[in-house]
Design a protein around this motif. Structure first.
Motif, PDB file in Angstrom:
ATOM      1  N   ASP A 279       2.799   7.597  -6.086  1.00 37.66           N
ATOM      2  CA  ASP A 279       2.463   6.954  -7.217  1.00 37.66           C
ATOM      3  C   ASP A 279       3.544   6.208  -8.343  1.00 37.66           C
ATOM      4  O   ASP A 279       3.536   5.905  -9.200  1.00 37.66           O
TER       5      ASP A 279
ATOM      6  N   HIS B 169       0.415   2.309  -6.714  1.00 39.70           N
ATOM      7  CA  HIS B 169       1.658   2.768  -6.769  1.00 39.70           C
ATOM      8  C   HIS B 169       3.044   2.313  -7.297  1.00 39.70           C
ATOM      9  O   HIS B 169       4.098   2.841  -7.397  1.00 39.70           O
TER      10      HIS B 169
ATOM     11  N   GLU C 253      -1.243   8.614   0.493  1.00 42.82           N
ATOM     12  CA  GLU C 253      -2.002   9.536  -0.742  1.00 42.82           C
ATOM     13  C   GLU C 253      -1.001  10.339  -1.293  1.00 42.82           C
ATOM     14  O   GLU C 253       0.125  10.935  -0.920  1.00 42.82           O
ATOM     15  N   GLY C 254      -1.138  10.162  -2.717  1.00 49.81           N
ATOM     16  CA  GLY C 254      -0.152  10.975  -3.287  1.00 49.81           C
ATOM     17  C   GLY C 254       1.051  10.059  -4.136  1.00 49.81           C
ATOM     18  O   GLY C 254       1.832  10.612  -4.917  1.00 49.81           O
TER      19      GLY C 254
ATOM     20  N   THR D 134       0.694  -1.134   0.175  1.00 49.48           N
ATOM     21  CA  THR D 134      -0.014   0.048   0.019  1.00 49.48           C
ATOM     22  C   THR D 134       0.692   1.150   0.017  1.00 49.48           C
ATOM     23  O   THR D 134       2.229   1.256   0.348  1.00 49.48           O
TER      24      THR D 134
END
Length: 574
Positions: free
Chosen positions: A476, A500, A473-474, A470
């Motif tokens: 990638d 990601h 956020e953001g 995992t």
């Protein structure tokens, strides 16, 4: 049609099983009970300010029970059967008693103080009446009363224990127990037998014998033959558990065993994790030492040296038992003109073998940036290390699997099961063999998950099996790995890869002193799924395994070495 019906039947049975499981879990929670402790200073919690070493046995008693049993210690210093009621303590207990609970009643030390009318209760009079009152109320509430005769004083005369030190109070309690048909634990007898077996000199280390100038709370020292220190309180609690095992199987069914307990509130044997490790046996070739760490944030570096093997360290809860140390590579060694470096930046070092770490968090909170550099949370330098249900959190270089060779000449092995591992760059790195199973691997920035430095000729390096990758956020653009050394070996099997993960999957690492790893590193995958699983776009020098090849990466095969004298069972890590 038949397949459809069978499929529906399987779903129905699965749902029914789930309902039964939930019902069973709920019933188990309801079946747990509370043990209420009422008594005097030999049982009571203590003020630990100034390093006060005194402990009541009630402080240690919960360490012998699993977490389905709650213990509430209402005992207070100086209380008798009389003053415990008149000062309002009993009212609180009475309000909290529930059906199915237990009420442990232990008084006698202060009831004998004839000069103090607020406490005195004659053994064959008010003392017995007060005990009967406690019994009556407990039964009215549906609770089970248990009488405990007082803990013996350590009164020796010419190396002979004074067995009259508690006067008639133990006998008076026994009479009440017989008349009221109440279970009685004869703690007077078992503590007297224990003290007599030790003798005067050897028994002192369990009681409050404090040399002058050693404890701020008592600068002039203290000699107290009634009250116990942590070692004595643990011993008394263990003797009480022995009597419970003999007479109250319903409670004994919840017994657990820890050789050492660490707690910041004084309810354990030690306050720090390092003190507990230092107290473990050296070179234990068969017996495992079990250490429970109670919830809390334990700041400071922890080191398990090479001579402390076969340890099983268990946190009270993975989220709330936290070993934290904020060292980092760019900080300077105290008093020296050079920095600690990557290897010196760790907060938790394991230089031993046959060590299990379970149910806790290992954290390096140093942060990241040029002024920080690497900041290792966990440094492993031993063989057969097992991490179960742990949270290992840092930024760059979270886990350093440093160890290369065990004492038999084979590679060092690490097993991570059901763990959460978080970091930024190369946050799982090093030469050891490591098997990650059912773990969550969380990336906090666009970078690299692994940086293996597998030695040339070593068949296995890192294996990730049934793991979930995992990202914050953001984030990638994360690579599964890059080779810290040219023969890096890393394999992901049946893992869920988030979006990601970069389509290339892997990255070479051209460096001044080492080849890039392209063409020599072994990077492979099999059966991965999720938006980041993209076999067709992976770098050409990586490998997509066949089913037969993937079977070579089972836990048993990865962890086996020809030099082993026995197969490794992590759940019995001896």
């Amino acid at each position: 049609m038949i397949k459809t019906v069978l499929g529906k039947l399987v779903l129905i049975l699965t749902a029914a099983a789930a309902v039964l499981l939930l019902t069973s879990s709920a019933e188990q929670k309801r079946s747990s009970f509370t043990i209420h402790l009422i008594g005097d200073s030999t049982m009571a919690p203590k003020d630990l300010s100034g390093g006060n070493p005194e402990r009541g046995w009630g402080m240690m008693f919960p360490n012998f029970l699993d977490d389905s049993v709650k213990v509430i210690n209402y005992a207070r210093n100086g209380r008798s059967t009389k003053s415990f009621m008149t000062l309002g303590h009993w009212a609180e207990v009475e309000a909290n008693l529930q059906k199915g609970d237990y009420l442990f009643i232990q008084f006698g030390h202060n009831d004998s103080k004839q000069s103090d009318t607020t406490r005195y209760a004659a053994a064959w009079g008010a003392y017995q009446d007060n005990l009967r009152h406690y019994i009556k109320v407990a039964r009215e509430k549906g609770a089970v009363p248990i009488l405990l005769t007082p803990v013996s004083r350590r009164w020796f005369k010419a190396d002979t224990l004074d067995e009259t030190c508690l006067e008639d109070y133990p006998q008076a309690m026994k009479q009440v127990a017989e008349q009221e048909n109440v279970t009685l634990l004869d703690i007077t007898k078992v503590t007297m037998d224990w003290l007599k077996s030790l003798g005067d000199s050897a028994s002192r280390e369990y009681f409050m014998h404090v040399a002058p100038g050693t404890i701020p709370a008592m600068p002039e020292g203290k000699t107290d033959n009634t009250h116990t220190n942590a070692k004595g309180a643990r011993k008394v609690a263990s003797l009480i558990c022995g009597e419970i095992a003999r007479q109250i199987p319903e409670i004994a069914a919840h017994f657990v065993h820890y050789d050492i307990v660490v707690a910041q509130d004084g309810t354990g044997d030690y306050f720090t994790v390092q003190e507990a490790i230092d107290a473990c046996p050296d070179y234990s070739h068969e017996q495992i030492t079990r250490i429970l760490i109670r919830n809390g944030v334990y700041n400071g570096m922890v080191t398990i040296p090479h001579n402390k093997f076969r340890l099983h360290i268990i946190g009270e809860s993975a989220d709330s038992t936290i070993i934290s140390c904020g060292k980092y590579a760019r900080q300077m060694w105290p008093g020296r003109d050079f920095n600690v470096g990557t290897s010196g930046s760790a907060g938790f070092y394991i230089h031993s073998s046959y060590v299990t770490i379970e149910n806790l968090t290992i954290l390096n909170p140093a942060g990241e940036g040029k002024e920080i550099g690497q900041a290792v949370a966990l440094f492993t330098n031993g063989d057969r290390l097992f991490f179960k249900n742990c949270r290992i959190i840092a930024n760059q270089d979270t886990i350093y699997t440093y160890g290369r060779w065990n004492k038999e000449g084979g590679p060092c092995r690490n097993y991570f099961l059901n763990c959460y591992i978080e970091g930024t760059t190369d946050f799982i790195f090093g030469p050891s063999i490591a098997y990650f199973e059912n773990c969550t691997i969380h990336s906090k920035k666009n970078s690299y998950v692994t940086a293996a430095s597998t030695p040339e000729g070593q068949k296995y390096g890192y294996v990730f099996h049934n793991c979930r990758l995992t990202a914050a956020e953001g984030v990638d653009k994360v690579y599964l790995g890059r080779p810290w050394r040219p023969y890096a070996n890393t394999v992901f099997i049946n893992c869920e890869l988030g979006s990601h993960i970069h389509p290339d999957g892997w990255k070479s690492w051209p460096r001044e002193l080492y080849p890039s790893g392209e063409g020599t590193a072994f990077y492979a995958e099999y059966g991965n799924y999720g938006p980041g699983a993209s076999p067709e776009t992976r770098v050409k020098w990586s490998v997509q395994l066949t089913k037969k090849q993937a079977e070579e990466y089972s836990f048993e095969k990865v962890m086996h070495q020809d030099t082993d004298t026995k197969e490794w069972n992590p759940e019995d890590n001896r």
